[in-house]
Design a protein around this motif. Sequence first.
Motif, PDB file in Angstrom:
ATOM      1  N   PHE A  15       0.849  -1.192   0.000  1.00 18.99           N
ATOM      2  CA  PHE A  15       0.000   0.000   0.000  1.00 18.99           C
ATOM      3  C   PHE A  15       0.889   1.248   0.000  1.00 18.99           C
ATOM      4  O   PHE A  15       1.225   1.791   1.044  1.00 18.99           O
ATOM      5  N   GLU A  16       1.302   1.681  -1.170  1.00 15.21           N
ATOM      6  CA  GLU A  16       2.215   2.809  -1.295  1.00 15.21           C
ATOM      7  C   GLU A  16       1.597   3.872  -2.187  1.00 15.21           C
ATOM      8  O   GLU A  16       1.784   3.863  -3.398  1.00 15.21           O
ATOM      9  N   MET A  17       0.839   4.777  -1.553  1.00 10.91           N
ATOM     10  CA  MET A  17       0.184   5.823  -2.330  1.00 10.91           C
ATOM     11  C   MET A  17      -0.159   7.002  -1.428  1.00 10.91           C
ATOM     12  O   MET A  17      -0.165   6.896  -0.201  1.00 10.91           O
ATOM     13  N   ALA A  18      -0.434   8.139  -2.086  1.00 14.23           N
ATOM     14  CA  ALA A  18      -0.850   9.335  -1.362  1.00 14.23           C
ATOM     15  C   ALA A  18      -2.317   9.208  -0.986  1.00 14.23           C
ATOM     16  O   ALA A  18      -3.176   9.075  -1.859  1.00 14.23           O
ATOM     17  N   SER A  19      -2.597   9.248   0.303  1.00 18.25           N
ATOM     18  CA  SER A  19      -3.959   9.048   0.774  1.00 18.25           C
ATOM     19  C   SER A  19      -4.246   9.951   1.967  1.00 18.25           C
ATOM     20  O   SER A  19      -3.438  10.029   2.901  1.00 18.25           O
ATOM     21  N   PHE A  20      -5.399  10.611   1.917  1.00 18.40           N
ATOM     22  CA  PHE A  20      -5.857  11.460   3.011  1.00 18.40           C
ATOM     23  C   PHE A  20      -6.819  10.670   3.896  1.00 18.40           C
ATOM     24  O   PHE A  20      -7.692   9.962   3.389  1.00 18.40           O
ATOM     25  N   PRO A  75      -1.745   5.208   9.797  1.00 18.62           N
ATOM     26  CA  PRO A  75      -1.560   6.604   9.378  1.00 18.62           C
ATOM     27  C   PRO A  75      -0.523   7.340  10.210  1.00 18.62           C
ATOM     28  O   PRO A  75      -0.211   6.972  11.343  1.00 18.62           O
ATOM     29  N   ILE A  76       0.006   8.395   9.597  1.00 19.99           N
ATOM     30  CA  ILE A  76       0.915   9.316  10.266  1.00 19.99           C
ATOM     31  C   ILE A  76       0.145  10.574  10.623  1.00 19.99           C
ATOM     32  O   ILE A  76      -0.575  11.133   9.789  1.00 19.99           O
ATOM     33  N   MET A  77       0.283  11.028  11.860  1.00 16.60           N
ATOM     34  CA  MET A  77      -0.395  12.247  12.312  1.00 16.60           C
ATOM     35  C   MET A  77       0.615  13.382  12.455  1.00 16.60           C
ATOM     36  O   MET A  77       1.664  13.217  13.093  1.00 16.60           O
ATOM     37  N   ILE A  78       0.289  14.523  11.845  1.00 20.46           N
ATOM     38  CA  ILE A  78       1.016  15.769  12.102  1.00 20.46           C
ATOM     39  C   ILE A  78       0.141  16.565  13.066  1.00 20.46           C
ATOM     40  O   ILE A  78      -0.985  16.940  12.730  1.00 20.46           O
ATOM     41  N   ALA A  79       0.631  16.791  14.264  1.00 20.66           N
ATOM     42  CA  ALA A  79      -0.180  17.377  15.323  1.00 20.66           C
ATOM     43  C   ALA A  79      -0.616  18.801  14.983  1.00 20.66           C
ATOM     44  O   ALA A  79       0.128  19.573  14.364  1.00 20.66           O
ATOM     45  N   SER A  95      -1.581   8.854   4.861  1.00 25.50           N
ATOM     46  CA  SER A  95      -0.972   7.534   4.740  1.00 25.50           C
ATOM     47  C   SER A  95       0.547   7.695   4.838  1.00 25.50           C
ATOM     48  O   SER A  95       1.089   8.757   4.500  1.00 25.50           O
ATOM     49  N   PRO A  96       1.268   6.679   5.314  1.00 20.84           N
ATOM     50  CA  PRO A  96       2.704   6.821   5.553  1.00 20.84           C
ATOM     51  C   PRO A  96       3.512   7.262   4.334  1.00 20.84           C
ATOM     52  O   PRO A  96       4.498   7.989   4.466  1.00 20.84           O
ATOM     53  N   ASP A  97       3.115   6.822   3.142  1.00 25.00           N
ATOM     54  CA  ASP A  97       3.870   7.153   1.931  1.00 25.00           C
ATOM     55  C   ASP A  97       3.401   8.429   1.251  1.00 25.00           C
ATOM     56  O   ASP A  97       3.892   8.769   0.167  1.00 25.00           O
ATOM     57  N   HIS A  98       2.457   9.123   1.870  1.00 26.42           N
ATOM     58  CA  HIS A  98       1.996  10.392   1.310  1.00 26.42           C
ATOM     59  C   HIS A  98       3.148  11.395   1.384  1.00 26.42           C
ATOM     60  O   HIS A  98       3.722  11.636   2.441  1.00 26.42           O
TER      61      HIS A  98
END
Length: 220
Positions: A15-20, A75-79, A95-98
């Motif tokens: 799963f390597e894609m830009a995802s919101f 997912p990765i969170m930017i606070a 998503s991590p690869d975004h």
Amino acid sequence: MVYNDAVDDTRVRCFEMASFCHGTSLMTANGEQPVDWIRSGDRVMTKDHGFQKVLWVARTVIPANALKSTPHLQPIMIAANSVNAQTPAQDLHLSPDHRVLLKSQQIELHFGTDEVLAPIKAFADGDAIAQVLPQHDVSYYHILFQKHEIVLADGLWVESFFPGEMALASLSAKKQAQIHAALGAEIDTLQTARICLTPWEINLLVPSSTAKALPNLSVA
């Protein structure tokens, strides 16, 4: 229309894609709107070309049980307010690869351009930029334009969906066919909107502390 899909065991490993994530706000011609409201034909603000029409929108659902066993799907969170006092406007989940847009004099010194793209997972520090494990299913939304674009998400510039080989492999055959139909022959010549850094290039920017990524994130 939003095309829906659920990750199955054959694709969960790539799963390597830009995802919101659900709830992310994008700037549109009608003001800020949650990504889950956006449909094909809507016009979204881009950094390079103003408001551009969305060609294709899709959602991939990652079941909660898959998230537990596959960290690369988490997912990765930017606070909220970690980049500056207003940005991001809320906790931003990608998503991590975004890939996010980075801008600094250091980048220009190393790469001969002041703006580059790099996956947000490379800067996770467990604090302001952190990988999270939701206790529920996660909906990842993919937004495709005629060209690879940089869009404004909760005050940060990040990439749109780019139909590269690995990103397409992460989708069902039906979705791949939809993308090929939407882009036509142009899919074979599509270029990324900026240089995309490799892992070793990212290490030039953050050799000792991933927290140094925060000042380089490009804001509205």
